[in-house]
Scaffold this motif. Structure first.
Motif, PDB file in Angstrom:
ATOM      1  N   SER A 224       0.833  -1.205   0.000  1.00 49.41           N
ATOM      2  CA  SER A 224       0.000   0.000   0.000  1.00 49.41           C
ATOM      3  C   SER A 224       0.869   1.258   0.000  1.00 49.41           C
ATOM      4  O   SER A 224       0.412   2.316  -0.444  1.00 49.41           O
ATOM      5  CB  SER A 224      -0.926   0.004   1.211  1.00 49.41           C
ATOM      6  N   SER A 225       2.093   1.166   0.510  1.00 48.30           N
ATOM      7  CA  SER A 225       3.047   2.281   0.476  1.00 48.30           C
ATOM      8  C   SER A 225       4.449   1.692   0.620  1.00 48.30           C
ATOM      9  O   SER A 225       4.626   0.554   1.066  1.00 48.30           O
ATOM     10  CB  SER A 225       2.769   3.283   1.598  1.00 48.30           C
ATOM     11  N   TYR A 226       5.437   2.492   0.258  1.00 44.05           N
ATOM     12  CA  TYR A 226       6.831   2.047   0.319  1.00 44.05           C
ATOM     13  C   TYR A 226       7.645   3.076   1.115  1.00 44.05           C
ATOM     14  O   TYR A 226       7.348   4.282   1.073  1.00 44.05           O
ATOM     15  CB  TYR A 226       7.420   1.884  -1.081  1.00 44.05           C
ATOM     16  N   GLU A 227       8.640   2.600   1.772  1.00 42.35           N
ATOM     17  CA  GLU A 227       9.531   3.478   2.514  1.00 42.35           C
ATOM     18  C   GLU A 227      10.966   3.017   2.275  1.00 42.35           C
ATOM     19  O   GLU A 227      11.316   1.858   2.512  1.00 42.35           O
ATOM     20  CB  GLU A 227       9.211   3.453   4.010  1.00 42.35           C
TER      21      GLU A 227
ATOM     22  N   VAL B 299       9.663  -0.263  -6.371  1.00 41.60           N
ATOM     23  CA  VAL B 299       8.241  -0.518  -6.149  1.00 41.60           C
ATOM     24  C   VAL B 299       7.844  -1.659  -7.059  1.00 41.60           C
ATOM     25  O   VAL B 299       8.423  -1.846  -8.147  1.00 41.60           O
ATOM     26  CB  VAL B 299       7.395   0.748  -6.420  1.00 41.60           C
TER      27      VAL B 299
ATOM     28  N   ASN C  38       8.414  12.558  -0.157  1.00 39.74           N
ATOM     29  CA  ASN C  38       7.184  11.768  -0.325  1.00 39.74           C
ATOM     30  C   ASN C  38       6.825  11.796  -1.808  1.00 39.74           C
ATOM     31  O   ASN C  38       6.338  12.818  -2.332  1.00 39.74           O
ATOM     32  CB  ASN C  38       6.040  12.323   0.514  1.00 39.74           C
TER      33      ASN C  38
ATOM     34  N   GLN D 125       4.791  10.384  -5.235  1.00 36.37           N
ATOM     35  CA  GLN D 125       3.595   9.745  -5.765  1.00 36.37           C
ATOM     36  C   GLN D 125       3.997   9.017  -7.035  1.00 36.37           C
ATOM     37  O   GLN D 125       4.393   9.629  -8.033  1.00 36.37           O
ATOM     38  CB  GLN D 125       2.497  10.773  -6.053  1.00 36.37           C
TER      39      GLN D 125
ATOM     40  N   GLU E 283      -1.888   4.032  -8.189  1.00 35.48           N
ATOM     41  CA  GLU E 283      -0.914   4.918  -7.569  1.00 35.48           C
ATOM     42  C   GLU E 283      -0.493   4.367  -6.199  1.00 35.48           C
ATOM     43  O   GLU E 283      -1.275   3.692  -5.537  1.00 35.48           O
ATOM     44  CB  GLU E 283      -1.475   6.334  -7.404  1.00 35.48           C
ATOM     45  N   VAL E 284       0.715   4.757  -5.800  1.00 39.94           N
ATOM     46  CA  VAL E 284       1.209   4.367  -4.478  1.00 39.94           C
ATOM     47  C   VAL E 284       2.122   5.481  -3.953  1.00 39.94           C
ATOM     48  O   VAL E 284       2.751   6.208  -4.734  1.00 39.94           O
ATOM     49  CB  VAL E 284       1.989   3.032  -4.559  1.00 39.94           C
ATOM     50  N   GLU E 285       2.188   5.630  -2.636  1.00 38.11           N
ATOM     51  CA  GLU E 285       3.051   6.640  -1.996  1.00 38.11           C
ATOM     52  C   GLU E 285       4.392   5.995  -1.614  1.00 38.11           C
ATOM     53  O   GLU E 285       4.434   4.916  -1.012  1.00 38.11           O
ATOM     54  CB  GLU E 285       2.387   7.215  -0.751  1.00 38.11           C
ATOM     55  N   VAL E 286       5.462   6.694  -1.981  1.00 36.85           N
ATOM     56  CA  VAL E 286       6.814   6.219  -1.664  1.00 36.85           C
ATOM     57  C   VAL E 286       7.495   7.276  -0.800  1.00 36.85           C
ATOM     58  O   VAL E 286       7.648   8.431  -1.223  1.00 36.85           O
ATOM     59  CB  VAL E 286       7.635   5.968  -2.932  1.00 36.85           C
ATOM     60  N   LYS E 287       7.896   6.885   0.412  1.00 33.48           N
ATOM     61  CA  LYS E 287       8.592   7.795   1.328  1.00 33.48           C
ATOM     62  C   LYS E 287      10.082   7.454   1.296  1.00 33.48           C
ATOM     63  O   LYS E 287      10.479   6.311   1.522  1.00 33.48           O
ATOM     64  CB  LYS E 287       8.064   7.638   2.749  1.00 33.48           C
TER      65      LYS E 287
END
Length: 1286
Positions: A687-690, A705, A764, A766, A778-782
């Motif tokens: 759901s998100s990446y860090e 990702v 952050n 997108q 789409e996914v959020e990458v921090k």
């Protein structure tokens, strides 16, 4: 008798003669010597010095020397050359005083001369002990002071400075063991001693030498030597040692208890200790050990019964010798040795029989077997042994069957294998006797009574003479075709009439060709299948074979076997074709017909077929009709429900099975290809990446990702990634196919360098994933920016540290401190250099150390001395061991200042001054400065503050007599820069009449109580050297010009001028306005100038211009006490003024009182003698301190007579008897002349008569009165000798 008549002309002639005689009075010679310096080593007869004297009349002079020290010298009477008569010795006295006497035949001049003795190197250092002996233990540590020698050299300065060295050591190998401090005389140990391997005694020859030099002839270095005897004492540091190794002994078994076997001996290797040994047995090769050892003597003796057959031929003991006292290390000192004792045998055991296998066991029963009628040896596993050493055995056979057998061997030694030998084979008959028994007897040949018997039972074996037989001639056997290998089809056995063949028959199947199908077990007769495949009923249904039986004697029996094969279901169904590959779109219906046949009889159940699906991952998606073989899908087919690796293919396994027993089956593969349609969107795996990325790396990989599209066709599931926002141009993403999905690799833009120390530290992003149909997700990458260790460490400022001098291991004094902007630093500190400030200049040193943690510590090998160096600078570098990028050390080294704190460990030190301390008593008022001492303390701060104190005062008179004196001086402490000055000043008015010197002890003490002491010799200038200088100027002008006048007088006389007073001239005949200056003139060496010496200096033409400007008139002697009127002066005036009266008186005197005149004239001469006796004020003039050099005449109280007023006609009015007195206040050892040494000058007359005692007594009485009046310098007026007498 009438009185003679004197005419006027006679009287006038007499008067003129008297005046002429007075005018031609002879002057006294002048002695020029002031002081002399001589080397003490001038040989006897060598030249000492020259007496220098002048006489204005240039009369021939004669020279002599007198006084207590005159015996050291010889003087040439005619020329004044002085040579050495007795050897001089400076160590006895450093100066001598002699009286120089110079005579012109009429007058004699005397002067006390001080002679300073210079040191010659005439003394060698002398050791204070004849030898230095010491006992030391051999384990004394290296560096320890063993002894200290001391030598004293009475010479002065470098001539008396001792230096020590070791000249030789006996034995010579000990040379390297010892060293000596060349100044302190401390003998130290350089290398370890060893009582055992090195010498136990050393003799050191130690030399003490001075430095030599000096100005005298004897200037070569002198030396002396002494011996030091060093005895090394042994200490227990070695283990004992056994002697006479190896130890071997023997003892006979059965020996009585307590019998000694042998003795061991161990000695202490520390021969100087020689400790007592204690012996023990530590171990033995057998248990229990049958021996004991005496603790004291080492004797090993029997302690228990000894049996050689039990413990063996020998036993080895481990013997231990232990010293009774612990060694130097507190542990037991011991040694071990092996002792081997042989056990001697005695014949005490009978021979015995044994059965031997893996081991031999004593036995009395044995068995054996042999075929009937056989000959040869019979093995019965019999062994005979005699445990005694070299025992001799005799063997015999006995028993009922002894005739059939013999024994082999018949004799043996110690041990032997025993066999029976058949003597008569005919007696071995199975049919008559199946078992035979004999006895074997073993006899000890030395002791036949010692014997043993064993019984042997022999089994007789039968022979084979019958053939095997089968119960039937033919056997019929049914076997299912394709029976498994090793299947038993029948068991057929034969019998044999011989008992020997029971269960020993063997079987064989014939012919050889039958063995491909069947075979028989050799021992049991079991017939079994050898090949399952070859026994096929459809190929061959019947097999025939011969079964053979064989006994142990190879006798044979046979029978026939007929083997029939029965039918089985061995044909499986067959699917045509054997595989299927079909296609169907996902979501549509599926149908497929499977066809199969069976070769078995259609009428039998073996040909009936049943279809089935073998269970697999997707077999539940389908079903098949078991009878018809129709295959259909039971659920909707979905390509995305399948494993991506299957790529849309479903592999099914369809089976066709008949109904036979056992049932046979065949299978076929069915591949169903489910074709994909685009019916799914991309999906990210999270759901998100860090992620995190290190700063400073361009193009660095950040992370990936992951997204997939469930559509499995490449045209439907291809995904591309895009960064929609949040990157700020710092990151890029690349799409990479990866297995069943796609990967978006995020990296730092190659043109961008992230910096953790700058914003932002976190991004952050997108990220979008889109397939080819436009479906997207789409996914959020921090992304966190990680700090990279790329910053160089930086030192923090540190204040100075402090440590007291002489400190040793005090731990950390302080630490260098550095910081690193990176958060992952690991800092290690390294010292670059160390410098000490010594005397204001920095130079490398090793006083400090820096450890890896930055702690500054004292080097344990260094000695901190504030007086040597007061500050230390330590430079260190810091290194970051975790640095990843760039330099890992600080830009520059850091400096740490360590201030060495002074402690009070140094006593004050006086600064030596060569200045002569001269004290003019009259000028030394209370509180005035006499001299000063200077001292310094190597410590600093309050520790170097010094206070001076006068602790004692002694007075040494001119006779060298020293007495304690009251403390008439004090010390006032002042400071001048880094030095402390003690101003020495009187505490009271000083006695100006004293001659000699004050010995003043002054101490300098610091705040810690440490002190130093020195003695000042203050030489006294007494008032007899005061000179009055007359100026033709008013007093006010003299006072105003006092400084310039003093400088001029000092320049003219080359002496220091001490002015005591400036007064108006009180003289009756002086011009008005004259001024007198009272002053002392003193040379730097301490000798004072007399009025006569000063007058010579002033009248020197070279000083005319210097002194003329001050209107200097003349120099006069200061009148110390009021003198009586000068009767001579007034007598002459009266004589001239009243000539007529004198003529009348003379006429009367010459006629009437001639005898009386002679008598009184002798009395006057006696009085003159009394005036010339030596007094303290007449002894001498100023001298050079420490010498006998006088600077004026009149020092000889005998020759330099005071002129009585009666005989002084006044031609030398500027001189008086007082002025002729010279007192030397520095004359050491000055003594009055004895009565025998005085020279009495008596005026002889031609017709001299005996002396009238009355006038002489009156004159002596007058002398005594004058002494009591205390006026030693007063002129004398003779009341008994007047004009009336004339």
């Amino acid at each position: 008798m009438g009185r003679p008549t004197i005419t006027a002309s006679s009287l006038l002639l007499l008067t003129v003669a008297a005046l002429i005689a007075l005018t031609n009075a002879n002057l006294t010679p002048e002695i020029l010597n002031n002081f002399e310096t001589l080397c003490e080593d001038i040989p006897k007869g060598g030249f000492a010095f020259q007496i220098e004297a002048t006489d204005k009349e240039e009369d021939p002079l004669s020279y002599s020397i007198s006084g207590p020290n005159a015996g050291f010298f010889t003087v040439a009477k005619t020329n004044g050359t002085v040579t050495i008569n007795n050897q001089l010795d400076r160590e006895a006295r450093d100066s001598l005083v002699v009286t120089i006497e110079v005579s012109d035949g009429k007058n004699m001049a005397t002067k006390d001369l001080t002679i300073i003795l210079s040191d010659a190197n005439d003394n060698a250092p002398m050791f204070q002990a004849s030898s230095y002996n010491v006992d030391i233990k051999e384990n004394v540590p290296v560096g320890k002071i063993l002894l200290t020698v001391l030598a004293i050299d009475p010479d002065f300065g470098p001539l008396g400075s001792e230096k020590y060295s070791i000249d030789e050591v006996f034995p010579i190998e000990g040379k390297k063991l010892f060293s000596i401090n060349d100044r302190s005389g401390e003998v130290k140990l350089k290398h370890p001693l060893n009582y055992t391997s090195l010498s136990t005694f050393y003799r050191l020859k130690i030399i003490a030498s001075d430095e030599g030099g000096g100005s005298c002839k004897m200037n070569e270095p002198q030396s002396s030597f002494t011996f030091s005897f060093i005895t090394v004492l042994d200490v227990p540091d070695l283990n004992p040692r056994f002697l006479s190794l190896p130890y071997r002994g023997s003892v006979q078994e059965g020996t009585e208890l307590g019998t000694p076997v042998l003795t061991v001996l161990a000695l202490d290797q520390d021969t100087g200790v020689n400790d007592i040994m204690t012996y023990t047995i530590e171990a033995g090769s057998g248990e229990p050990v049958p021996f004991i050892i005496s603790e004291d003597t080492g004797v090993i003796s029997v302690s228990s019964a000894i049996d050689r057959e039990t413990i063996g031929d020998s036993i080895t003991l481990t013997v231990k010798a232990t010293e009774q006292k612990p060694n130097v290390y507190g542990k037991d000192a011991f040694a071990t040795a092996d002792v081997q004792i042989s056990i001697l045998d005695i014949n005490d055991n009978p021979p015995k029989f044994y059965s031997c296998g893996s081991k031999c066991v004593e036995a009395s029963e044995f068995r054996g077997e042999i075929q009937e009628n056989s000959a040869g040896n019979l093995q019965i596993n019999m062994t005979v042994k005699d445990l005694d050493q070299d025992g001799k055995i005799k063997l015999e056979v006995d028993g009922v069957d002894k005739d059939a057998f013999a024994v082999n061997p018949t004799t043996a030694t110690s041990k032997s294998t025993v066999q029976l030998v058949v003597k008569d084979p005919q007696k071995l008959d199975f049919e008559k006797k199946k078992e035979m028994v004999v006895q074997v007897i073993a006899i000890d040949e030395e002791k036949p009574t010692m014997r043993s018997t064993a019984t042997v039972t022999i089994k007789i074996l039968d022979l084979n003479d019958n053939s095997p037989t089968f119960p039937k001639d033919t056997y019929t056997i049914d076997v299912p075709e394709h029976s498994p290998v090793d299947t038993t089809v029948a068991t057929i056995t034969a019998t044999d009439g011989d008992a020997i063949d029971k269960d020993k028959l063997t079987y064989r199947l014939l012919p050889q060709s039958i063995l491909k199908y069947f075979n028989v077990t050799e021992n049991t007769g079991e017939v079994y299948v050898t090949n399952s495949t070859l026994i096929d009923r459809e190929v061959n249904s019947l097999y025939s074979a011969t079964l053979q039986a064989r006994d142990t004697n190879n006798l044979i029996g046979t029978t026939v076997l007929e083997i029939s094969l029965t039918d089985i279901n061995d044909k499986p169904p067959k699917i045509n074709p054997n595989s299927y590959n079909v296609f169907v779109e996902e979501g549509k219906e599926f149908r497929l017909q499977i066809e199969a046949t069976d070769a078995d009889d259609p009428e039998s159940i073996n040909s009936k077929i049943v279809f089935a699906i073998v269970p697999t991952n997707y077999s539940d998606y389908f079903t098949i009709d078991a009878a018809t073989g129709v295959l259909i899908n039971r659920v909707e087919l979905d390509r995305e429900a399948l494993e991506p690796t299957a790529k849309g293919k479903i592999e099914l396994n369809i089976t066709a099975t008949d109904k036979g027993v056992p049932a046979l089956m065949t299978s076929a593969a069915v591949t169903v290809n489910v074709e994909d349609v685009n019916d799914n969107e991309p999906i990210f795996t999270a759901s998100s990446y860090e992620f995190s990325v290190k700063e400073g790396v361009k193009g660095a990989f950040v992370g990936s990702v992951w997204a997939s599209d469930l559509d499995q066709a490449l045209d439907f599931n291809r995904i591309s990634f895009t960064i929609l926002g949040g990157s700020f141009g710092s990151f890029i993403i690349r799409t990479v196919a990866n297995g069943t999905g796609y990967r978006g690799d995020i990296t730092v833009d190659p043109d961008v360098e992230l910096d953790y120390e700058k914003e932002p530290k976190e991004f952050n992003l997108q990220v979008e994933g889109m397939d080819l149909s436009g479906s997207r997700a789409e996914v959020e990458v921090k992304i966190k920016v990680l700090d990279v260790n790329d910053e160089r460490p930086e030192f923090k400022p540190e204040g100075p540290l402090e440590v007291e001098e002489n400190s040793k291991d005090t731990g950390s004094l302080g630490s260098f401190s550095a910081e690193d902007k990176d958060g992952t630093s690991s800092l290690v500190y390294q010292m670059e250099s160390c410098e000490c400030r010594c005397n204001g200049t920095y130079k490398p040193c090793d006083w400090m150390l820096v450890d890896g943690k930055g702690a500054v510590t004292i080097n344990p090998e260094a000695k901190l001395d504030y007086e040597e160096c007061d500050k230390v600078k330590v430079w260190a570098q810091v290194v970051d061991e975790n640095t990843e990028v760039g330099e890992n050390n600080s830009i520059s080294a850091a400096e740490m200042v360590v201030d060495i704190v002074d402690v009070n460990d140094n006593a004050p030190e006086f600064l030596i001054s060569d200045a002569v301390i001269v004290l003019v008593s009259e000028t030394a008022s209370k509180g005035s400065s006499v001299t000063q001492v200077t001292a310094t303390d190597r410590d600093s701060g309050i520790n170097k503050e010094i206070e001076f104190k006068v602790t004692a005062v002694k007075y040494e008179d001119t006779n060298s007599q020293i007495v304690d004196f009251r403390t008439i001086f004090e010390a006032v402490t002042t400071q001048q820069k880094d030095f402390y000055v003690g101003i020495i000043q009187p505490t009271e008015e000083l006695d100006s009449s004293k001659k000699g010197k004050y010995l003043v002890n002054v101490t300098a003490t610091d705040r810690g109580g440490l002190y130093a002491r020195t003695e000042l010799k203050i030489f006294i200038i007494d008032k007899s050297f005061k000179v009055e200088v007359r100026f033709g100027l008013p007093k006010t002008e003299v006072v105003a010009s006092r400084d310039s006048i003093t400088l001029a007088l000092s320049a003219a006389t080359k002496s220091a001028v001490y002015v005591t007073a400036i007064i108006d001239d009180p003289g009756q005949f002086r011009a008005l306005g004259d001024t007198l200056m009272m002053a002392y003139f003193v040379y730097p060496n301490g000798s004072a100038l007399s009025e006569q010496d000063v007058n010579k200096k002033f009248t020197d033409p070279k000083n005319h211009d210097l002194l003329a400007q001050y209107n200097l008139e003349n120099v006069g002697k200061v009148t110390v006490v009021q003198e009586p009127p000068n009767t001579l002066q007034f007598g002459l005036l009266g004589l001239l003024g009243g000539l007529v009266i004198v003529l009348i008186v003379l006429t009367t005197t010459l006629v009437c009182t001639r005898r009386s005149y002679r008598t009184k004239l002798k009395a006057a001469k006696a009085m003159k003698y009394t005036n010339m006796e030596t007094t303290d004020n007449q002894r001498g003039g100023p001298v050079v301190p420490g010498t006998n050099k006088y600077t004026m005449e009149g020092a000889n109280p005998v020759l330099n007579l005071n002129i009585d007023t009666v005989t002084d006609l006044g031609f030398d009015e500027e001189s008086s008897n007082v002025e002729r007195i010279s007192v030397n206040s520095f004359d050491d050892g000055m003594s009055l002349h004895s009565e025998n040494d005085r020279t009495m000058m008596v005026i002889q007359e031609e017709d001299e008569e005996s002396i009238n005692i009355e006038p002489l007594g009156a004159a002596l009485a007058q002398r005594a009165n004058r002494r009591e009046a205390g006026s030693s310098e007063m002129g004398f007026t003779n009341p008994a000798f007047s004009v009336t007498d004339l």
